[in-house]
Each structure stands twice: as structure tokens, then as C-alpha cells.
Design an enzyme around this catalytic site. Structure first.
Site, PDB file in Angstrom:
ATOM      1  CG  PHE A  83      -2.258  69.485   3.804  1.00  0.00           C
ATOM      2  CD1 PHE A  83      -0.999  70.039   3.989  1.00  0.00           C
ATOM      3  CD2 PHE A  83      -3.116  70.108   2.913  1.00  0.00           C
ATOM      4  CE1 PHE A  83      -0.608  71.177   3.314  1.00  0.00           C
ATOM      5  CE2 PHE A  83      -2.745  71.242   2.228  1.00  0.00           C
ATOM      6  CZ  PHE A  83      -1.479  71.786   2.430  1.00  0.00           C
ATOM      7  CG  ASP A 143       8.582  68.974  -1.458  1.00  0.00           C
ATOM      8  OD1 ASP A 143       7.932  68.259  -2.245  1.00  0.00           O
ATOM      9  OD2 ASP A 143       8.153  69.320  -0.343  1.00  0.00           O
ATOM     10  CG  PHE A 148       2.407  68.641   6.440  1.00  0.00           C
ATOM     11  CD1 PHE A 148       1.625  67.605   5.966  1.00  0.00           C
ATOM     12  CD2 PHE A 148       3.713  68.360   6.814  1.00  0.00           C
ATOM     13  CE1 PHE A 148       2.121  66.313   5.868  1.00  0.00           C
ATOM     14  CE2 PHE A 148       4.224  67.066   6.716  1.00  0.00           C
ATOM     15  CZ  PHE A 148       3.421  66.047   6.239  1.00  0.00           C
TER      16      PHE A 148
END
Length: 326
Positions: free
Chosen positions: A116, A257, A102
Site C-alpha cells: 500500500f 468493507d 493498493f
């Protein structure tokens, strides 16, 4: 509670641009865009959605099973994750491709431009969950995170077939997936994770209204940036959780995340949905305060003190018995 986290495992190449992307963009010429930005800093960090989530869970004391595909260049990264209590035994190693990468540049407004490279992630479709479940003695919950689309489809289908509860977290793949794929990834999920923008994409691509989405999933968890998070359920008032409050705003990469990691730990500890969202919000502040997605230093005592300051003594008392000391 045994939780498998499937999705991308990658290295992050993070750069900073001292300026505003918006100042270099001409709206009328976006179809001919050709711009470059001079970055004055480069950080190479460990990342990938599934790995970030698993790292956060391990830090909080819940040992997750990480499931994804990587290259033979993964040895150092594996060692790092295992030292932070992540089960890496079900990771697929590609013989031909590098671990995904990334590449992201962040400007002074915290706007980001990113690319990505999938690499070994494209082999995630070869991973079957049944052997994973057999190895650990059954799976209670599987998060299906952004990954090779066919891998996501396979994991979701297998969860349905085997009666395993799953979390739909299509995230970055929402921009590329078509309506049938997105409907397939979401329908029947016990939990659906999105941010506000992704929630609109879900509705646009599936053709479902907000209420129809809630007809298809048990719980929708929506992060809202500075406005915190909302937990949505059919025929119930939304649970609104404010942000915990960061000490500094350094880099937003991986904040979502970390929120997911905290929320899943709350589920593993069998706490109510409000506490799950509070834990997620607190852990997310640790990421926004650092450059990189796995560079924060979590100490239980400090975490609890900050958690109490943000959400009160009762909230602290409910998570304290579960939080790993360190």
C-alpha cells in the site's frame, strides 16, 4: 442518521497468480525472502476502505459523508462516487501527492500479497470533523477507518471531545500501530469492527483480554470468513450470523468493507444488530463474486430475494421498506 466514513481512498491494482504462494515459500528462509510471481491478469479498480464502505452504503440507499485525503488525480473517481450517492464535499485535496494506491496479487488459494502506497492519505491528519458536522447539520456516527495514523488519532479524539459516537475500525493499521495507539483508537467506541485475526491482534497489542475489550466498547462486530460474523456484547450471548452464500468465489478484496457498509446501513435504518450483520453479510457476497471492490451491480429486487433465501421472510420484511429501488 448522518454517518461520516473516514479512512483511505485509493485505487487498487489487482493481479492474479495461477498457482500457490505457499509452494514458493521456504519457512526456514523467510528472513531472506526474495520471490516474484508471474501474474496473468491486471485490473485497475477504485478502492480504499472508506471509499469502498461509502460506495456500498450509497448503493443501499444511505447517503454517507466520505472524509479522507486524495490527490488532484481524483476527479474521475469523485464523479463515480457522486453518481452512487456519496457526499464527497468534505474530501481534502492534496496539492503535492497522488491518491493512495493498493497493489495486490491473489493466488488460487485466495491468499494475497499486497503493498500500500499512502500518498495523499498522509494529509488526512489535517482534516477537522467540526466543519464537516457544521456543513451537514451534525454527525450521528463517525467510522474511523484505516488511514494516516495521526489522522485516525485526531478523528477519534475529536469524536470523544465533541460527544460524537464513533466506530473503531483500525483494520490494516493494527499491524503497524503500537499498544498505546491501538488503545487510544478503540477505547470508548460505540462499535469495534475486526476480523478474527485482528481481534487477536487487538488483545495482543493492547494487553486487554477479550472481556476487557468489551468493557471498553459498546459492541464488537467480528467477521469470521466462511463462518459468518459474530456480534459481541458485555454480559450477553453472542449473535451469530452465517454467510449469505455466494454464487461464485472470484476475489475476496473488499469483502470486509462491504460488510461494514451493510451493517452501517442497518444502523441508519434503526434495525437490530442481527439484521445489521445480515445486511452486511449479504452485501459482502456481491463483492466476493466480482473482481474489484466497487464493481458489483446491486438491484434491490434481486438483493431482497437473495436476502430472503439466506435469512428468511421476516428479515426481508424488515429491510424492504428501506432498501433503495433500482
Amino acid at each position: 442518521m448522518k454517518i461520516a466514513v473516514t479512512g483511505s481512498i485509493a485505487t487498487d491494482h489487482l493481479m492474479t497468480f495461477r498457482g500457490r504462494f505457499a509452494d514458493s515459500l521456504v519457512v526456514e528462509q523467510l528472513d531472506k525472502i526474495s520471490v516474484s510471481f508471474l501474474a496473468d491478469d491486471l485490473q485497475i479498480r477504485r478502492g480504499g476502505v472508506a471509499a469502498n464502505i461509502a460506495f456500498g452504503m450509497g448503493n443501499l440507499g444511505v447517503r454517507p459523508i466520505l472524509v479522507g485525503a486524495v490527490g488532484e488525480d481524483f476527479d474521475d473517481y469523485r464523479s463515480w462516487l457522486e453518481r452512487h450517492d456519496v457526499d464527497c464535499e468534505s474530501i481534502h485535496i492534496s496539492e503535492t501527492k497522488h491518491t493512495a494506491r493498493f497493489v495486490c496479487t491473489t493466488d488460487d488459494d485466495m491468499a494475497q500479497m499486497a503493498t500500500f502506497y499512502a500518498g495523499a492519505m498522509s494529509e488526512a491528519r489535517e482534516i477537522e470533523l467540526a466543519p464537516v458536522a457544521a456543513r451537514v447539520g451534525a454527525l450521528d456516527l463517525v467510522l474511523v477507518g484505516p488511514n494516516d495514523p495521526e489522522g485516525m488519532r485526531r478523528h477519534t479524539s475529536e469524536c470523544r471531545t465533541r460527544g460524537i459516537s464513533f466506530v473503531a475500525d483500525p483494520s490494516q493499521q493494527l499491524a503497524f500501530g503500537d499498544g498505546p495507539l491501538i488503545r487510544e483508537l478503540i477505547d470508548g467506541a460505540t462499535y469495534l469492527f475486526t476480523n478474527e485475526y485482528e481481534a487477536q491482534l487487538v488483545q495482543q497489542k493492547t494487553g486487554w483480554s477479550a472481556d476487557e475489550v468489551l468493557d471498553r466498547v459498546g459492541v464488537q462486530v467480528m467477521t469470521k470468513g466462511k463462518d459468518g460474523a459474530a456480534v459481541l456484547r458485555k454480559n450477553a450471548e453472542p449473535i451469530e450470523v452465517p454467510v449469505a452464500g455466494e454464487r461464485a468465489k472470484v476475489d475476496p478484496t473488499g469483502v470486509g468493507d462491504a460488510f461494514r457498509a451493510g451493517f452501517l446501513c442497518g444502523l441508519a435504518w434503526q434495525l437490530d444488530l442481527r439484521r445489521c450483520a445480515e445486511i452486511g453479510s449479504m452485501l459482502a457476497t456481491y463483492v466476493v463474486e466480482t473482481v474489484g471492490t466497487q464493481e458489483y451491480d446491486l438491484k434491490a429486487g434481486e438483493f431482497l430475494d437473495r436476502f430472503e433465501q439466506a435469512y428468511g421472510a421476516q428479515s426481508r420484511s424488515e429491510i424492504e421498506p428501506h432498501l433503495r429501488r433500482g
